[in-house]
Write an enzyme that holds these catalytic residues in place. Structure first.
Site, mmCIF file in Angstrom:
data_model
loop_
_atom_site.group_PDB
_atom_site.id
_atom_site.type_symbol
_atom_site.label_atom_id
_atom_site.label_comp_id
_atom_site.label_asym_id
_atom_site.label_seq_id
_atom_site.Cartn_x
_atom_site.Cartn_y
_atom_site.Cartn_z
ATOM 1 N N GLU A 1 -54.365 5.802 23.061
ATOM 2 C CA GLU A 1 -54.302 5.292 24.334
ATOM 3 C C GLU A 1 -53.999 6.303 25.458
ATOM 4 O OE1 GLU A 1 -51.317 2.144 24.088
ATOM 5 O OE2 GLU A 1 -52.324 1.240 22.457
ATOM 6 N N GLU B 1 -58.353 14.362 16.549
ATOM 7 C CA GLU B 1 -57.785 14.365 14.896
ATOM 8 C C GLU B 1 -56.556 15.206 14.743
ATOM 9 O OE1 GLU B 1 -58.357 12.483 12.619
ATOM 10 O OE2 GLU B 1 -60.360 11.649 13.142
ATOM 11 N N PHE C 1 -41.305 17.400 16.530
ATOM 12 C CA PHE C 1 -42.177 16.743 17.693
ATOM 13 C C PHE C 1 -41.524 16.083 18.605
ATOM 14 C CE2 PHE C 1 -44.244 16.199 13.342
ATOM 15 C CZ PHE C 1 -45.749 16.807 13.699
HETATM 16 P P1 TGC Z 1 -44.162 10.099 10.983
HETATM 17 O O1 TGC Z 1 -42.931 9.768 10.990
HETATM 18 O O2 TGC Z 1 -44.398 11.689 10.556
HETATM 19 O O3 TGC Z 1 -45.155 9.236 9.923
HETATM 20 C C1 TGC Z 1 -44.845 7.837 10.253
HETATM 21 C C2 TGC Z 1 -45.434 7.694 8.751
HETATM 22 O O4 TGC Z 1 -46.616 7.809 8.306
HETATM 23 C C3 TGC Z 1 -46.769 8.679 7.095
HETATM 24 N N1 TGC Z 1 -47.591 9.932 7.479
HETATM 25 C C4 TGC Z 1 -48.930 9.962 6.922
HETATM 26 N N2 TGC Z 1 -49.418 9.162 6.063
HETATM 27 C C5 TGC Z 1 -50.826 9.606 5.721
HETATM 28 N N3 TGC Z 1 -51.568 10.731 6.404
HETATM 29 C C6 TGC Z 1 -50.898 11.484 7.140
HETATM 30 N N4 TGC Z 1 -51.534 12.621 7.659
HETATM 31 C C7 TGC Z 1 -49.447 11.181 7.639
HETATM 32 N N5 TGC Z 1 -48.521 11.620 8.486
HETATM 33 C C8 TGC Z 1 -47.349 10.961 8.370
HETATM 34 C C9 TGC Z 1 -45.275 9.014 7.051
HETATM 35 O O5 TGC Z 1 -45.073 9.428 5.731
HETATM 36 C C10 TGC Z 1 -44.546 7.971 7.557
HETATM 37 O O6 TGC Z 1 -44.589 7.105 6.400
HETATM 38 P P2 TGC Z 1 -43.526 5.949 6.268
HETATM 39 O O7 TGC Z 1 -43.747 4.994 5.083
HETATM 40 O O8 TGC Z 1 -42.343 6.607 6.142
HETATM 41 O O9 TGC Z 1 -43.307 5.106 7.762
HETATM 42 O O10 TGC Z 1 -44.963 9.939 12.396
HETATM 43 P P3 TGC Z 1 -44.467 10.457 13.754
HETATM 44 O O11 TGC Z 1 -44.508 9.166 14.767
HETATM 45 O O12 TGC Z 1 -43.485 11.559 13.758
HETATM 46 O O13 TGC Z 1 -46.006 11.398 14.095
HETATM 47 C C11 TGC Z 1 -46.462 12.290 13.267
HETATM 48 C C12 TGC Z 1 -47.826 12.988 13.770
HETATM 49 C C13 TGC Z 1 -47.313 13.645 15.279
HETATM 50 C C14 TGC Z 1 -48.023 14.157 12.998
HETATM 51 C C15 TGC Z 1 -48.748 11.927 14.076
HETATM 52 O O14 TGC Z 1 -48.583 10.898 15.031
HETATM 53 C C16 TGC Z 1 -50.231 12.531 14.424
HETATM 54 O O15 TGC Z 1 -50.618 12.871 13.509
HETATM 55 N N6 TGC Z 1 -50.633 12.487 15.680
HETATM 56 C C17 TGC Z 1 -51.772 13.060 16.036
HETATM 57 C C18 TGC Z 1 -52.790 11.886 16.451
HETATM 58 C C19 TGC Z 1 -54.173 12.143 16.134
HETATM 59 O O16 TGC Z 1 -54.661 12.795 15.306
HETATM 60 N N7 TGC Z 1 -54.934 11.016 16.769
HETATM 61 C C20 TGC Z 1 -56.236 11.158 16.327
HETATM 62 C C21 TGC Z 1 -57.054 9.614 16.880
HETATM 63 S S1 TGC Z 1 -58.568 9.437 16.101
HETATM 64 C C22 TGC Z 1 -59.601 10.687 16.423
HETATM 65 O O17 TGC Z 1 -59.068 11.314 17.275
HETATM 66 C C23 TGC Z 1 -60.923 10.595 16.034
HETATM 67 S S2 TGC Z 1 -61.933 11.738 16.904
HETATM 68 C C24 TGC Z 1 -63.777 11.734 16.251
HETATM 69 C C25 TGC Z 1 -63.838 12.164 15.061
HETATM 70 O O18 TGC Z 1 -62.935 12.170 14.098
HETATM 71 O O19 TGC Z 1 -64.911 12.779 15.113
HETATM 72 P P1 FAD Z 2 -51.864 14.795 24.404
HETATM 73 O O1 FAD Z 2 -51.059 14.304 23.413
HETATM 74 O O2 FAD Z 2 -51.277 14.515 26.119
HETATM 75 O O3 FAD Z 2 -51.507 16.350 24.315
HETATM 76 C C1 FAD Z 2 -51.516 17.462 25.562
HETATM 77 C C2 FAD Z 2 -50.976 18.722 25.102
HETATM 78 O O4 FAD Z 2 -49.792 18.564 24.601
HETATM 79 C C3 FAD Z 2 -51.891 19.244 23.847
HETATM 80 O O5 FAD Z 2 -52.001 20.545 23.972
HETATM 81 C C4 FAD Z 2 -50.812 18.997 22.723
HETATM 82 O O6 FAD Z 2 -51.152 19.682 21.609
HETATM 83 C C5 FAD Z 2 -49.478 19.065 23.204
HETATM 84 N N1 FAD Z 2 -48.462 18.476 22.486
HETATM 85 C C6 FAD Z 2 -48.488 17.185 22.180
HETATM 86 N N2 FAD Z 2 -47.263 16.918 21.580
HETATM 87 C C7 FAD Z 2 -46.572 17.915 21.631
HETATM 88 C C8 FAD Z 2 -45.492 18.579 20.958
HETATM 89 N N3 FAD Z 2 -44.410 17.736 20.531
HETATM 90 N N4 FAD Z 2 -45.052 19.831 21.189
HETATM 91 C C9 FAD Z 2 -45.634 20.711 21.909
HETATM 92 N N5 FAD Z 2 -46.970 20.294 22.407
HETATM 93 C C10 FAD Z 2 -47.228 19.153 22.384
HETATM 94 N N6 FAD Z 2 -58.855 9.001 19.575
HETATM 95 C C11 FAD Z 2 -59.091 7.672 18.549
HETATM 96 O O7 FAD Z 2 -58.181 7.091 18.320
HETATM 97 N N7 FAD Z 2 -60.322 7.334 18.172
HETATM 98 C C12 FAD Z 2 -61.356 8.020 18.345
HETATM 99 O O8 FAD Z 2 -62.583 7.869 18.039
HETATM 100 C C13 FAD Z 2 -61.469 9.370 19.367
HETATM 101 N N8 FAD Z 2 -62.390 10.118 19.661
HETATM 102 C C14 FAD Z 2 -62.433 11.247 20.499
HETATM 103 C C15 FAD Z 2 -63.243 11.679 20.899
HETATM 104 C C16 FAD Z 2 -63.228 12.732 21.879
HETATM 105 C C17 FAD Z 2 -64.550 13.553 22.335
HETATM 106 C C18 FAD Z 2 -61.936 13.109 22.139
HETATM 107 C C19 FAD Z 2 -61.730 14.505 23.239
HETATM 108 C C20 FAD Z 2 -60.816 12.519 21.904
HETATM 109 C C21 FAD Z 2 -60.868 11.429 20.913
HETATM 110 N N9 FAD Z 2 -60.070 10.841 20.454
HETATM 111 C C22 FAD Z 2 -60.111 9.517 19.753
HETATM 112 C C23 FAD Z 2 -58.576 11.034 21.155
HETATM 113 C C24 FAD Z 2 -58.025 12.094 20.405
HETATM 114 O O9 FAD Z 2 -57.453 11.852 19.107
HETATM 115 C C25 FAD Z 2 -56.641 12.744 21.363
HETATM 116 O O10 FAD Z 2 -57.374 13.060 22.462
HETATM 117 C C26 FAD Z 2 -55.886 13.532 20.691
HETATM 118 O O11 FAD Z 2 -55.056 12.871 19.961
HETATM 119 C C27 FAD Z 2 -54.909 14.313 21.753
HETATM 120 O O12 FAD Z 2 -54.232 13.451 22.697
HETATM 121 P P2 FAD Z 2 -54.307 13.415 24.288
HETATM 122 O O13 FAD Z 2 -55.732 13.798 24.573
HETATM 123 O O14 FAD Z 2 -53.585 12.071 24.788
HETATM 124 O O15 FAD Z 2 -53.435 14.786 24.499
#
Ligand code: TGC
Ligand code: FAD
Length: 390
Positions: free
Chosen positions: A139, A369, A389
């Site tokens: 979001e 990701e 975090f």
């Molecule tokens: P945390 O307390 O660490 O974990 C909550 C629960 O989740 C489990 N867990 C996982 N399970 C599977 N795979 C993983 N990588 C996992 N990481 C954690 C964990 O064991 C726990 O389970 P349970 O059963 O105890 O509840 O959660 P947190 O809130 O502290 O967050 C951790 C953090 C920051 C690492 C996580 O929120 C995170 O990875 N944030 C980044 C978000 C992100 O990557 N978003 C991507 C959105 S999709 C996208 O970007 C698509 S782009 C297009 C493309 O792919 O080409």
């Molecule tokens: P923020 O979370 O606001 O981060 C801003 C900065 O703060 C970053 O440098 C980050 O590393 C830093 N930061 C964050 N937390 C901490 C911390 N604890 N300590 C120190 N630094 C920190 N999402 C989906 O769900 N589905 C999709 O299909 C998808 N596709 C995408 C496609 C594109 C082209 C892009 C650009 C993004 C897409 N995303 C998607 C979203 C993507 O996963 C998010 O942009 C990403 O997870 C980062 O979130 P944010 O952009 O809000 O950055």
């Protein structure tokens, strides 16, 4: 002088891969080279991607959800999936994103966490590329910290009603089905949302400087009413969406090496042909130092990817190991793309060459990701036991 070798030939990494996986890789490579590459600069320039046409072609090749079993999916090894991602991203990160989001996010969520009815309804069509999926987790105010999401699902009789807005969603405006994550009381749950449901809309995000050959959208859920069966029964809590991210991040570990390889091969060709101070740029020591260092990082990234592929095929790969690969390989790929751009000089800034297109794309890959910082913190937590975090 011995014939020049490509960077990965020098490493001999093909010797580490099964013949079946290499054959799959070669099929995807051929398809990207012949069918997709000729159009990429034009699509990038126009900020478009013919997603539906490409999805059908990639479905025909068996690439969509290829590492999943059953429901029309190819059931290949994880390594083969990684190598396919590499070839797709050698074309463009947007092409790999289309496939990652379809296979590793939307399809995997339904395959792993869905009901049998949800799997039967969506997976065969998604695998064939007859339908497109997207995955709404992020979001506007909750990217790195999806646990804070505000999108809500509430019960109304037997139905669910969803309200909220997702941001930056790949494939959003062209999707037939969206896997949407929403808060249900104090838990995060996943919902299978047909995009023709009343109250659902997906305006495209425009004016991007990165991933221009990719559809990126907002998802608006305004009182979207769904039957009780729309919830993913197997996912309760943040581990549901995070398990899908682990799948997609694995593909990115390989994918970005494709972008880096394409940049490096372009720079090698260019340096061989470009005469500067009356001799080829490739013959200067400073250029060779750049080429050698980049080859080293590309090869090391490939060895890491293949190692993680083996762990995944053995069923032992852990999320923090995927973070090692995502952090390293994206960081090195973007460094390689930027260094290659210097070798091309001014010619490197146009779409005549793929280098700056890849470099710009990799800015998004660095962020999505899990940003580099998020992966550093995942690794830090694995090493120290302290979560930094919050
Ligand atoms: P945390 O307390 O660490 O974990 C909550 C629960 O989740 C489990 N867990 C996982 N399970 C599977 N795979 C993983 N990588 C996992 N990481 C954690 C964990 O064991 C726990 O389970 P349970 O059963 O105890 O509840 O959660 P947190 O809130 O502290 O967050 C951790 C953090 C920051 C690492 C996580 O929120 C995170 O990875 N944030 C980044 C978000 C992100 O990557 N978003 C991507 C959105 S999709 C996208 O970007 C698509 S782009 C297009 C493309 O792919 O080409
Ligand atoms: P923020 O979370 O606001 O981060 C801003 C900065 O703060 C970053 O440098 C980050 O590393 C830093 N930061 C964050 N937390 C901490 C911390 N604890 N300590 C120190 N630094 C920190 N999402 C989906 O769900 N589905 C999709 O299909 C998808 N596709 C995408 C496609 C594109 C082209 C892009 C650009 C993004 C897409 N995303 C998607 C979203 C993507 O996963 C998010 O942009 C990403 O997870 C980062 O979130 P944010 O952009 O809000 O950055």
């Amino acid at each position: 002088m011995a014939a020049p070798q490509t960077p990965l030939e020098l490493f001999g990494t093909d010797d580490l891969v099964d013949a079946d996986d290499l054959a799959i890789r070669d099929t995807v490579r051929r398809h990207v080279e012949e069918r997709v590459r000729p159009h990429l600069a034009e699509w990038y320039d126009a900020g478009t991607l013919p997603a539906r046409e490409l999805a059908r072609e990639l479905g025909g090749l068996g690439v969509l959800g290829m590492h999943l079993e059953g429901y029309g999916c190819a059931g290949t090894s994880a390594t083969a999936y990684g190598l396919a991602c590499l070839e797709l991203e050698a074309g463009d990160s947007g092409l790999r994103s289309l496939v990652s989001v379809q296979g590793s996010l939307a399809m995997y969520a339904i395959w792993q966490h869905g009901s049998e009815e949800q799997r039967q309804e969506w997976l065969p069509r998604l695998a064939a590329g007859e339908a497109i999926g997207c995955f709404g987790l992020t979001e506007a105010d909750f990217g790195s910290n999806p646990a804070g999401m505000r999108t809500r699902a509430v019960r109304d009789g037997d139905d669910w009603v969803l309200d909220g807005t997702k941001m930056w969603i790949t494939n959003g405006s062209v999707a037939d089905v969206a896997v949407v994550w929403a808060r249900v009381e104090d838990r995060v749950r996943g919902f299978v949302v047909p995009t023709d449901a009343p109250g659902f809309s997906a305006p495209a995000i425009t004016r991007k400087m990165s991933l221009r050959a990719s559809v990126t959208s907002e998802l608006v859920l305004d009182g979207v009413r769904l039957p009780g069966s729309a919830v993913l029964p197997g996912a309760s809590g943040l581990s549901g969406p995070l398990s899908c991210l682990t799948e997609a991040r694995f593909g990115i570990v390989f994918g970005v090496l494709g972008a880096a390889r394409d940049c490096l091969e372009t720079a090698l060709d260019y340096a061989g042909e470009r005469e500067i101070f009356d001799r080829p740029l490739a013959g200067y020591q400073l250029t060779q130092a750049k080429l050698a260092d980049m080859t080293l990082e590309l090869g090391k990234g490939m060895l890491l990817a293949l190692h993680l592929g083996r762990l995944k095929d053995a069923g032992t790969l852990r999320p923090e190991q995927v973070s090692l690969g995502k952090l390293n390989n994206v960081r090195e790929a973007i460094a390689i793309a930027r260094e290659c751009r210097t070798i091309l000089g001014a010619a490197g800034i146009t779409l005549e060459h793929p280098v700056m297109r890849h470099a710009n794309n990799l800015e998004s890959v660095l962020t999505y990701e899990g940003t580099s910082e998020v992966h550093q913190l995942v690794i830090g937590r694995a090493l120290t036991g302290h979560s930094a975090f919050r």
